[in-house]
Design a protein around this motif. Structure first.
Motif, short mmCIF file in Angstrom:
data_model
loop_
_atom_site.label_atom_id
_atom_site.label_comp_id
_atom_site.label_asym_id
_atom_site.label_seq_id
_atom_site.Cartn_x
_atom_site.Cartn_y
_atom_site.Cartn_z
N THR A 105 -2.18 9.39 -9.21
CA THR A 105 -1.01 8.53 -9.37
C THR A 105 -1.40 7.13 -9.86
N ALA A 106 -2.57 6.64 -9.44
CA ALA A 106 -3.02 5.33 -9.91
C ALA A 106 -3.26 5.34 -11.41
N LEU A 107 -3.88 6.40 -11.91
CA LEU A 107 -4.11 6.51 -13.36
C LEU A 107 -2.79 6.59 -14.11
N LEU A 108 -1.84 7.36 -13.58
CA LEU A 108 -0.53 7.42 -14.22
C LEU A 108 0.14 6.05 -14.23
N ALA A 126 0.88 -1.17 0.00
CA ALA A 126 0.00 0.00 0.00
C ALA A 126 0.90 1.21 0.00
N VAL A 127 0.58 2.19 -0.82
CA VAL A 127 1.42 3.38 -0.97
C VAL A 127 0.64 4.59 -0.48
N ALA A 128 1.15 5.27 0.53
CA ALA A 128 0.48 6.42 1.13
C ALA A 128 0.82 7.70 0.37
N VAL A 129 -0.19 8.51 0.12
CA VAL A 129 -0.02 9.79 -0.55
C VAL A 129 -0.78 10.87 0.24
N ALA A 171 -8.39 -5.63 -1.84
CA ALA A 171 -7.73 -6.93 -1.94
C ALA A 171 -8.31 -7.78 -3.07
N THR A 172 -9.01 -7.12 -4.01
CA THR A 172 -9.69 -7.88 -5.07
C THR A 172 -8.96 -7.86 -6.39
N GLY A 173 -7.75 -7.30 -6.42
CA GLY A 173 -6.94 -7.35 -7.63
C GLY A 173 -6.99 -6.12 -8.50
N ASP A 174 -7.69 -5.08 -8.09
CA ASP A 174 -7.75 -3.85 -8.87
C ASP A 174 -6.81 -2.81 -8.27
N LEU A 175 -6.51 -1.77 -9.05
CA LEU A 175 -5.86 -0.59 -8.50
C LEU A 175 -6.92 0.13 -7.67
N THR A 176 -6.70 0.23 -6.38
CA THR A 176 -7.72 0.77 -5.48
C THR A 176 -7.20 2.00 -4.78
N CYS A 177 -8.05 3.04 -4.70
CA CYS A 177 -7.65 4.32 -4.12
C CYS A 177 -8.56 4.67 -2.96
N PHE A 178 -7.95 4.93 -1.81
CA PHE A 178 -8.68 5.33 -0.61
C PHE A 178 -8.39 6.79 -0.28
N SER A 179 -9.36 7.41 0.40
CA SER A 179 -9.19 8.75 0.93
C SER A 179 -9.30 8.70 2.44
N PHE A 180 -8.40 9.40 3.11
CA PHE A 180 -8.43 9.49 4.57
C PHE A 180 -8.56 10.95 5.00
N GLY A 181 -9.47 11.66 4.32
CA GLY A 181 -9.75 13.04 4.66
C GLY A 181 -10.46 13.16 6.00
N PRO A 182 -10.80 14.37 6.42
CA PRO A 182 -11.30 14.60 7.78
C PRO A 182 -12.55 13.80 8.14
N ILE A 183 -13.46 13.56 7.19
CA ILE A 183 -14.75 12.96 7.54
C ILE A 183 -14.88 11.52 7.06
N GLN A 229 -5.70 14.45 6.62
CA GLN A 229 -5.70 14.49 5.16
C GLN A 229 -4.76 13.41 4.68
N GLY A 230 -5.17 12.68 3.65
CA GLY A 230 -4.29 11.62 3.14
C GLY A 230 -5.03 10.65 2.26
N GLY A 231 -4.28 9.76 1.66
CA GLY A 231 -4.84 8.72 0.81
C GLY A 231 -3.87 7.57 0.68
N VAL A 232 -4.35 6.49 0.10
CA VAL A 232 -3.53 5.31 -0.15
C VAL A 232 -3.92 4.71 -1.49
N VAL A 233 -2.91 4.24 -2.22
CA VAL A 233 -3.14 3.46 -3.43
C VAL A 233 -2.70 2.02 -3.15
N VAL A 234 -3.57 1.07 -3.49
CA VAL A 234 -3.19 -0.34 -3.46
C VAL A 234 -2.85 -0.74 -4.89
N PRO A 235 -1.57 -0.97 -5.19
CA PRO A 235 -1.17 -1.31 -6.56
C PRO A 235 -1.44 -2.78 -6.86
N ARG A 236 -1.45 -3.09 -8.17
CA ARG A 236 -1.64 -4.49 -8.57
C ARG A 236 -0.32 -5.25 -8.63
N THR A 237 0.75 -4.56 -8.94
CA THR A 237 2.04 -5.20 -9.16
C THR A 237 3.14 -4.42 -8.45
#
Length: 382
Positions: free
Chosen positions: A68-71, A56-59, A175-187, A194-202
């Protein structure tokens, strides 16, 4: 006379802290590592373990995660990304940031989420990615079309900003095999401030995302400390998550089981309270599998009811005005009847962990009163 509503019901959504976040931040400040640090890397490891994934990559934000996931998926100029119009504008802005164009798609009017068939019907020869939005926390199962998308070199980039902790069948979202993007904003269900995470496939995608978030620098912080220079290997942005934000997230993660339980209890309390109101459709988030992020209803006279409830101190909102109707995105407008109807009818009720079941009963009482008042006024006008 309108039922009195506690102040907590006056907010549509608000952060929930467990009392340990300030001390966690203080430890980081005392240690002097305010930026990206070992605390950030610990947060990444803990998130990966929680989700049951390798990496998992924190941004710095959920929007940075989508960008970044799209890139990393190779999306760029000349490409299209299929995305529901019923989402926060950040989803669309991330697509534009990589030089691609959004291809807006309609939603299921019951869940306000896309379906695999709706997405596949919108795919064209220019499609390079699809971006299902896990609206309100509800997971979406794309397993039936994943093989076809893979064959066409189309990535699934999940916008899971609402869905941290939710499950797709037995597995956590992410954990289902996709590029997944989470947000950890205030609410969000879990906040870093403030923050986010990308779960990469490879592994290669993980390396790409880490390089982009560090301005294209390939050395780690530790490696840079041992050398007289550093190497820039490509395009990058300053998208790192700070140790301060990661410390908040780690403190929150220690209590996430409580968040899961509380949010499900509150959502079910709304379902029970709303059951007796005619003309009100509760948007289903599948609470047995999800960690609900929003509680929404579809109602007649939405704008009038919204104004009535605001005037009575209830923190209602609208999530979201459809993006294909926004001036900035008008050139990509398509006919999306279910989205446009939901855009006229959707009302977001107060939903956060400060609420009690008594608050919920009072909110629903005021909603019922507002519907009657507005409905009677409408009949009188006609």
């Amino acid at each position: 006379m309108t039922a009195a509503v506690r102040p907590d019901a006056g907010r549509n959504n608000t952060p929930y802290l467990y009392g340990e976040e300030a001390a966690a931040v203080a430890r980081v400040l005392e240690g002097g590592q305010y930026g990206h640090s070992e605390v950030t890397e610990e947060f990444e490891s803990r998130i990966a373990a929680f989700l049951g994934v390798r990496d998992a990559v924190a941004v710095m934000s959920g929007t940075a995660a989508l960008h970044t996931a799209l890139l990393a998926a190779g999306v760029g100029p000349g490409h299209e990304v299929v995305v529901p119009s019923m989402t926060f504008c950040a989803s669309v802005q991330a697509i534009l940031a990589v030089g691609a164009t959004p291809r807006f798609v309609d939603i299921d009017p019951v869940t306000l989420c896309v379906t695999d068939q709706l997405v596949m019907d919108a795919v064209t020869d220019r499609t390079r990615a699809v971006m299902p939005v896990l609206f309100g926390g509800r997971a979406i199962d794309f397993s039936s079309v994943r093989r076809e998308l893979d064959a066409r070199d189309i990535a699934i980039v999940e916008d899971a900003a609402h869905a941290f902790g939710s499950r797709n069948r037995a597995r956590r979202v992410g954990a289902t095999g996709d590029l997944t993007c989470f947000s950890f904003g205030p609410i969000k269900n879990l906040t870093c401030g403030q923050g986010g995470v990308v779960v990469p496939r490879t592994r290669a995608e993980a390396d790409t995302i880490r390089r982009i978030r560090m301005l294209g620098v390939v050395q780690s912080q530790a490696e840079r400390g041992r050398t007289t220079s550093y190497q820039v290997d490509g395009f990058g942005l300053r998208y790192q998550m700070s140790g301060i934000n990661a410390a908040i997230g780690l403190a929150q993660l220690d209590h996430f089981e409580k968040a899961e339980t509380t949010r499900r209890i509150l959502w079910r309390a709304y379902r029970r309270a709303l059951a007796g109101l005619d003309g009100v459709h509760l948007v289903d988030v599948h609470p047995d599998r999800s960690v609900p992020h929003l509680c929404q209803v579809l109602i007649p006279y939405r704008d009038e009811v919204h104004a009535q409830m605001k005037a009575r101190g209830i923190g209602v909102g609208v999530h979201y005005p459809p993006n294909h109707l926004q001036p900035a995105f008008a050139q990509w407008r398509r006919d999306l009847p279910a989205t446009e109807q939901a855009g006229r009818e959707v009302l977001t009720l107060p939903f956060h962990q400060h609420l009690t079941e008594n608050d919920i009963d009072r909110v629903v009482t005021v909603l019922g009163q507002a519907l009657k008042t507005v409905g009677a006024a409408s009949c009188a006008r006609s």
